[in-house]
Design a protein around this motif. Structure first.
Motif: not given
Length: 266
Positions: A230-235, A250-255
């Motif tokens: 459910g998280g976010t992974f980017t460069g 991140s968990n998403g909301p804080l990305h």
């Protein structure tokens, strides 16, 4: 859409074999260690584990390509296994138990290869994490003894825990000021390093992590485990997936805030 569960089962078989090889030489007094041209260490266990995984893939998935840290790319086609035989070699050679074998299957999709299976096995910690596209992320001893994991619901930096590997890379890239500003805004910082912060993000134990310089084999397995949790992974450039040569998870909301600080654009 393929379910990739057969490939996930194979990844567990590969990890079982690699774990036996790496644990046999962990803390061995006669462990052979060399320095690669990029000045990073490689042990005999790194090479043995990758050779073992490649051999099993050649028998089980002969049409698939394989990309590994120690022996490069072999084969072509729409499916590519990406292997880091020991992520955290510096820990491994010093007897620190924070290291893991990273195994990912990537498949051609719009915009390039995307991870569809990922497994991280840390036998010295007694931990393993995995995910397959569309099936969620899990941790446990085996496929039949596992619990599903999910990222945290923390929504403010003041309540967030942030993990990183070291300070030197951020300084070399001119990102140190933003990095330090971020550390002042969050609730807690810890330098866990290597694969572990990404797994802790996926489990919801921490909320943010980032590294300034990485290779594909460092990121592919971590990326799908984080996103399936459910998280976010980017460069650091915001590009989704493990293709930017660095990573932010991140968990998403804080990305967006995470990327803002690390790119000095708050």
């Amino acid at each position: 859409m393929p379910d990739y569960l057969d490939d996930l089962r194979l990844a567990h078989v590969l990890a079982d074999a690699a774990d036996a090889t790496t644990m046999e030489r962990f803390k061995a007094l006669d462990l052979k260690v060399e320095t690669k041209p990029d000045m990073t260490p490689v042990s005999e266990a790194d090479k043995a584990a990758e050779e073992l995984i490649r051999g099993q893939l050649q028998r089980a998935r002969p049409r698939d390509a394989v990309l590994g840290e120690e022996y490069g790319i072999e084969g072509t086609g729409p499916r590519r296994w990406v292997i880091d035989p020991i992520d955290g070699t510096k820990n491994y050679v010093r007897g620190v138990p924070v290291w893991a074998t990273l195994i990912s299957l990537m498949e051609v999709a719009e915009g390039g290869y995307r991870p569809v299976v990922g497994l991280v096995s840390a036998p010295a910690l007694g931990r393993r994490w995995w995910a397959a596209l569309g099936h969620g992320a899990f941790t446990g001893r085996s496929l039949t003894s596992a619990g599903r994991i999910h990222v945290s619901g923390v929504s403010t930096l003041a309540d967030a825990s942030f993990a990183y590997s070291s300070l030197s890379g951020w300084e070399e890239q001119g990102r140190l000021a933003g990095f330090l500003d971020l550390t002042r805004q969050v609730w807690r910082t810890r330098a866990y390093g290597d694969f572990w912060p990404y797994m802790l993000v996926a489990e919801g134990a921490i909320d943010l992590c980032a590294e300034p310089e990485l290779s594909l084999w460092d990121m592919a397995a971590n990326a799908i485990i984080v996103t399936e949790a459910g998280g976010t992974f980017t460069g650091l450039d915001g590009r989704p997936g493990p293709h930017s040569g660095n990573a932010a998870a991140s968990n998403g909301p804080l990305h967006d805030e995470l990327l803002g600080y690390l790119n000095n654009r708050r």
